[in-house]
Design a protein around this motif. Structure first.
Motif, PDB file in Angstrom:
ATOM      1  N   ASP A   9      32.810  34.364  29.493  1.00 35.73           N
ATOM      2  CA  ASP A   9      33.950  33.821  30.233  1.00 35.73           C
ATOM      3  C   ASP A   9      34.283  34.678  31.448  1.00 35.73           C
ATOM      4  OD1 ASP A   9      36.403  31.947  30.266  1.00 35.73           O
ATOM      5  OD2 ASP A   9      37.270  33.956  30.426  1.00 35.73           O
ATOM      6  N   HIS A  10      34.396  35.986  31.249  1.00 39.72           N
ATOM      7  CA  HIS A  10      34.677  36.898  32.356  1.00 39.72           C
ATOM      8  C   HIS A  10      34.235  38.301  31.966  1.00 39.72           C
ATOM      9  CE1 HIS A  10      38.255  37.646  29.870  1.00 39.72           C
ATOM     10  NE2 HIS A  10      38.286  38.843  30.450  1.00 39.72           N
ATOM     11  N   GLU A  27      33.616  38.777  51.322  1.00 44.74           N
ATOM     12  CA  GLU A  27      32.965  38.666  52.625  1.00 44.74           C
ATOM     13  C   GLU A  27      31.453  38.836  52.559  1.00 44.74           C
ATOM     14  OE1 GLU A  27      34.999  41.271  55.361  1.00 44.74           O
ATOM     15  OE2 GLU A  27      36.947  40.532  54.683  1.00 44.74           O
ATOM     16  N   VAL A  28      30.965  39.716  51.697  1.00 43.98           N
ATOM     17  CA  VAL A  28      29.524  39.967  51.625  1.00 43.98           C
ATOM     18  C   VAL A  28      28.843  39.040  50.615  1.00 43.98           C
ATOM     19  CG1 VAL A  28      27.744  41.693  51.103  1.00 43.98           C
ATOM     20  CG2 VAL A  28      29.797  42.364  52.371  1.00 43.98           C
ATOM     21  N   LEU A  29      29.456  38.856  49.454  1.00 45.20           N
ATOM     22  CA  LEU A  29      28.807  38.059  48.411  1.00 45.20           C
ATOM     23  C   LEU A  29      29.347  36.633  48.285  1.00 45.20           C
ATOM     24  CD1 LEU A  29      28.309  40.700  45.581  1.00 45.20           C
ATOM     25  CD2 LEU A  29      26.774  40.061  47.450  1.00 45.20           C
ATOM     26  N   GLY A  30      30.383  36.306  49.047  1.00 48.78           N
ATOM     27  CA  GLY A  30      30.861  34.927  49.084  1.00 48.78           C
ATOM     28  C   GLY A  30      31.682  34.483  47.885  1.00 48.78           C
ATOM     29  N   MET A  31      32.212  35.426  47.116  1.00 46.00           N
ATOM     30  CA  MET A  31      33.064  35.060  45.987  1.00 46.00           C
ATOM     31  C   MET A  31      34.473  34.750  46.483  1.00 46.00           C
ATOM     32  SD  MET A  31      31.919  37.737  43.042  1.00 46.00           S
ATOM     33  CE  MET A  31      30.194  37.900  42.585  1.00 46.00           C
ATOM     34  N   ARG A  32      35.214  34.005  45.685  1.00 50.33           N
ATOM     35  CA  ARG A  32      36.595  33.681  46.023  1.00 50.33           C
ATOM     36  C   ARG A  32      37.507  34.676  45.319  1.00 50.33           C
ATOM     37  NH1 ARG A  32      37.161  29.456  43.262  1.00 50.33           N
ATOM     38  NH2 ARG A  32      38.996  29.829  41.982  1.00 50.33           N
ATOM     39  N   ALA A  33      38.259  35.444  46.085  1.00 55.66           N
ATOM     40  CA  ALA A  33      39.202  36.414  45.523  1.00 55.66           C
ATOM     41  C   ALA A  33      40.555  35.733  45.387  1.00 55.66           C
ATOM     42  CB  ALA A  33      39.308  37.633  46.425  1.00 55.66           C
ATOM     43  N   ASP A  40      50.251  37.839  30.015  1.00 53.85           N
ATOM     44  CA  ASP A  40      51.348  38.795  29.769  1.00 53.85           C
ATOM     45  C   ASP A  40      52.333  38.846  30.936  1.00 53.85           C
ATOM     46  OD1 ASP A  40      49.992  40.170  31.740  1.00 53.85           O
ATOM     47  OD2 ASP A  40      49.560  41.924  30.512  1.00 53.85           O
ATOM     48  N   ASN A  41      52.219  37.882  31.863  1.00 49.92           N
ATOM     49  CA  ASN A  41      53.068  37.760  33.060  1.00 49.92           C
ATOM     50  C   ASN A  41      52.811  38.824  34.119  1.00 49.92           C
ATOM     51  OD1 ASN A  41      54.406  35.397  32.231  1.00 49.92           O
ATOM     52  ND2 ASN A  41      55.735  36.632  30.905  1.00 49.92           N
ATOM     53  N   SER A  42      51.752  39.608  33.979  1.00 47.22           N
ATOM     54  CA  SER A  42      51.401  40.558  35.031  1.00 47.22           C
ATOM     55  C   SER A  42      50.593  39.822  36.099  1.00 47.22           C
ATOM     56  CB  SER A  42      50.591  41.722  34.457  1.00 47.22           C
ATOM     57  OG  SER A  42      49.346  41.260  33.955  1.00 47.22           O
ATOM     58  N   SER A  43      50.586  40.366  37.289  1.00 46.58           N
ATOM     59  CA  SER A  43      49.828  39.802  38.396  1.00 46.58           C
ATOM     60  C   SER A  43      48.545  40.626  38.555  1.00 46.58           C
ATOM     61  CB  SER A  43      50.676  39.856  39.671  1.00 46.58           C
ATOM     62  OG  SER A  43      49.973  39.293  40.732  1.00 46.58           O
ATOM     63  N   ARG A  44      47.407  39.936  38.583  1.00 44.79           N
ATOM     64  CA  ARG A  44      46.113  40.618  38.637  1.00 44.79           C
ATOM     65  C   ARG A  44      45.208  39.964  39.668  1.00 44.79           C
ATOM     66  NH1 ARG A  44      44.838  41.407  32.167  1.00 44.79           N
ATOM     67  NH2 ARG A  44      46.959  41.926  31.574  1.00 44.79           N
ATOM     68  N   TRP A  45      44.121  40.649  39.998  1.00 48.18           N
ATOM     69  CA  TRP A  45      43.125  40.120  40.931  1.00 48.18           C
ATOM     70  C   TRP A  45      41.859  39.757  40.176  1.00 48.18           C
ATOM     71  CZ3 TRP A  45      43.328  38.608  45.848  1.00 48.18           C
ATOM     72  CH2 TRP A  45      44.426  39.013  46.609  1.00 48.18           C
ATOM     73  N   ALA A  46      41.222  38.673  40.623  1.00 51.21           N
ATOM     74  CA  ALA A  46      39.939  38.264  40.060  1.00 51.21           C
ATOM     75  C   ALA A  46      39.049  37.727  41.165  1.00 51.21           C
ATOM     76  CB  ALA A  46      40.130  37.213  38.978  1.00 51.21           C
ATOM     77  N   LEU A  47      37.760  37.783  40.903  1.00 50.73           N
ATOM     78  CA  LEU A  47      36.735  37.235  41.790  1.00 50.73           C
ATOM     79  C   LEU A  47      36.100  36.052  41.075  1.00 50.73           C
ATOM     80  CD1 LEU A  47      35.137  40.673  42.584  1.00 50.73           C
ATOM     81  CD2 LEU A  47      36.620  39.371  44.132  1.00 50.73           C
ATOM     82  N   TYR A  48      36.027  34.904  41.751  1.00 50.42           N
ATOM     83  CA  TYR A  48      35.478  33.693  41.153  1.00 50.42           C
ATOM     84  C   TYR A  48      34.204  33.288  41.868  1.00 50.42           C
ATOM     85  CZ  TYR A  48      40.122  33.219  39.072  1.00 50.42           C
ATOM     86  OH  TYR A  48      41.285  33.431  38.374  1.00 50.42           O
ATOM     87  N   LYS A  53      34.108  34.459  36.271  1.00 53.24           N
ATOM     88  CA  LYS A  53      35.201  35.241  36.825  1.00 53.24           C
ATOM     89  C   LYS A  53      34.979  36.716  36.522  1.00 53.24           C
ATOM     90  CE  LYS A  53      39.408  35.496  34.818  1.00 53.24           C
ATOM     91  NZ  LYS A  53      40.833  35.322  34.481  1.00 53.24           N
ATOM     92  N   ILE A  54      35.302  37.548  37.505  1.00 49.60           N
ATOM     93  CA  ILE A  54      35.308  38.998  37.325  1.00 49.60           C
ATOM     94  C   ILE A  54      36.744  39.460  37.539  1.00 49.60           C
ATOM     95  CG2 ILE A  54      34.502  41.235  38.182  1.00 49.60           C
ATOM     96  CD1 ILE A  54      32.000  39.799  39.251  1.00 49.60           C
ATOM     97  N   ASN A  55      37.362  40.012  36.511  1.00 54.72           N
ATOM     98  CA  ASN A  55      38.700  40.585  36.650  1.00 54.72           C
ATOM     99  C   ASN A  55      38.568  41.994  37.207  1.00 54.72           C
ATOM    100  OD1 ASN A  55      39.934  38.320  35.591  1.00 54.72           O
ATOM    101  ND2 ASN A  55      40.108  39.153  33.530  1.00 54.72           N
ATOM    102  N   LEU A  56      39.503  42.374  38.058  1.00 56.07           N
ATOM    103  CA  LEU A  56      39.486  43.700  38.669  1.00 56.07           C
ATOM    104  C   LEU A  56      40.628  44.546  38.125  1.00 56.07           C
ATOM    105  CD1 LEU A  56      38.814  42.659  42.377  1.00 56.07           C
ATOM    106  CD2 LEU A  56      37.145  43.356  40.637  1.00 56.07           C
ATOM    107  N   HIS A  57      40.297  45.755  37.716  1.00 56.14           N
ATOM    108  CA  HIS A  57      41.295  46.723  37.264  1.00 56.14           C
ATOM    109  C   HIS A  57      41.257  47.929  38.199  1.00 56.14           C
ATOM    110  CE1 HIS A  57      41.514  45.482  32.719  1.00 56.14           C
ATOM    111  NE2 HIS A  57      41.700  44.462  33.533  1.00 56.14           N
TER     112      HIS A  57
END
Length: 132
Positions: A9-10, A27-33, A40-48, A53-57
């Protein structure tokens, strides 16, 4: 009977600089950030990309639970592309991203692949491959 898994899944990348990582992968690999609201209601970044999906920590501020040794630059990821690796090589050169190795034949999950290797801003090894 042992239960079976059906898909990934991710995955999570721990990164030194979120903005630099988001820029590289979009910009380089064309993923959607995209910023998303987690359960848990936190705001996070992911690459699709595709249905993945890749979640970023952010290193030092990882979400729990996390990998035992969450470290920027410790991943080795292979991405499949329908775009020929020769086109990727031209694109990477235009972006100033060196190709570390390839094109070289490799063995993918579903058979032979042709791969090139590069590194992301954290030093993770990135493999871009075409099924052969």
């Amino acid at each position: 009977m042992t239960p079976e898994l059906v898909a990934l899944d991710h995955l999570v990348l721990t990164v030194a600089e979120l903005a630099e990582t988001v820029s590289f992968y979009s910009e380089v690999l064309g993923m959607r950030a995209e910023r998303f609201e987690a359960a848990d209601n936190s705001s996070r970044w992911a690459l699709y990309f595709g249905t993945q999906k890749i979640n970023l920590h952010q290193a030092g501020a990882e979400f729990l639970p996390k990998a035992r040794h969450a470290t920027p630059g410790s991943a080795d990821l292979c991405f499949l592309s329908e775009v020929p690796v020769s086109v990727w090589m031209d694109h990477l050169a235009e972006q100033g991203v060196p190709v570390e190795d390839g094109p070289v034949p490799r063995s993918g999950a579903e058979g032979p692949i042709l791969s090139i290797y590069l590194r992301d801003p954290d030093g993770n090894l990135i493999e871009i491959s075409n099924p052969v």
